[in-house]
Design a protein around this motif. Structure first.
Motif, PDB file in Angstrom:
ATOM      1  N   SER A   1      55.175 -98.533  11.756  1.00 40.33           N
ATOM      2  CA  SER A   1      55.196 -99.997  11.649  1.00 40.33           C
ATOM      3  C   SER A   1      54.285-100.478  10.531  1.00 40.33           C
TER       4      SER A   1
ATOM      5  N   ARG B   1      64.795-104.693  14.483  1.00 37.98           N
ATOM      6  CA  ARG B   1      63.573-103.913  14.224  1.00 37.98           C
ATOM      7  C   ARG B   1      62.454-104.742  13.609  1.00 37.98           C
TER       8      ARG B   1
ATOM      9  N   ASP C   1      58.991-102.780  12.529  1.00 44.96           N
ATOM     10  CA  ASP C   1      58.876-101.646  13.434  1.00 44.96           C
ATOM     11  C   ASP C   1      60.035-100.684  13.232  1.00 44.96           C
ATOM     12  N   SER C   2      59.864 -99.467  13.734  1.00 44.64           N
ATOM     13  CA  SER C   2      60.912 -98.441  13.628  1.00 44.64           C
ATOM     14  C   SER C   2      61.422 -98.316  12.197  1.00 44.64           C
TER      15      SER C   2
ATOM     16  N   LYS D   1      62.599 -97.065   8.640  1.00 42.35           N
ATOM     17  CA  LYS D   1      63.451 -95.963   8.207  1.00 42.35           C
ATOM     18  C   LYS D   1      63.242 -95.729   6.712  1.00 42.35           C
TER      19      LYS D   1
ATOM     20  N   ASP E   1      64.430 -98.359   4.411  1.00 39.11           N
ATOM     21  CA  ASP E   1      63.706 -99.626   4.325  1.00 39.11           C
ATOM     22  C   ASP E   1      62.718 -99.639   3.156  1.00 39.11           C
TER      23      ASP E   1
END
Length: 126
Positions: free
Chosen positions: A17, A66, A83-84, A86, A89
């Motif tokens: 995060s 997310r 959050d979460s 990848k 991102d």
């Protein structure tokens, strides 16, 4: 002049995060909306999330819940809780705002002054 100062970018592992912040300064009378966009090399800038002063929010469809955007009107600051995360991102994230502001030189009120931040890099890698 109205300026946006971003912070919070950095390196994070997949699944981790980050929280981005963007503070607006200058002769701002009110905020219409603030938001976050991102841009990968060779691609167009795309909306991530946007929030109005009334609390209306738009999220990009690819987020799948997310990320969370919020705004502190008193501090003229917008936040993006990511959050979460990848690997896809990983991008430059730009803060954007539309405000009612007074021009420093002419002293004229612009009710829809648009301004961009300089970008903060988010790197998602193990």
């Amino acid at each position: 002049q109205v300026q946006l100062v971003e912070s919070g970018g950095g390196l994070v592992q997949p699944g981790g995060s980050l929280r981005l912040s963007c503070a607006a300064s200058g002769r701002i009378i009110s905020i219409n909306d603030m938001g976050w966009y991102r841009q990968a090399p060779g691609k167009e800038r795309e909306l991530v999330a946007r929030i109005t002063s009334d609390g209306d929010i738009d999220y990009a469809g690819f987020l799948m819940g997310r990320f969370t955007i919020s705004m502190d009107n008193a501090k003229k600051t917008v936040y993006l809780q990511m959050d979460s995360l990848k690997p896809e991102d990983m991008d430059l994230y730009y803060c954007h705002a539309v405000v009612a502001a007074v021009d420093d030189v002419a002293g004229i009120l612009d009710r829809n002054f648009e301004v961009w931040g300089q970008g903060t890099l988010v790197t998602v890698s193990s």
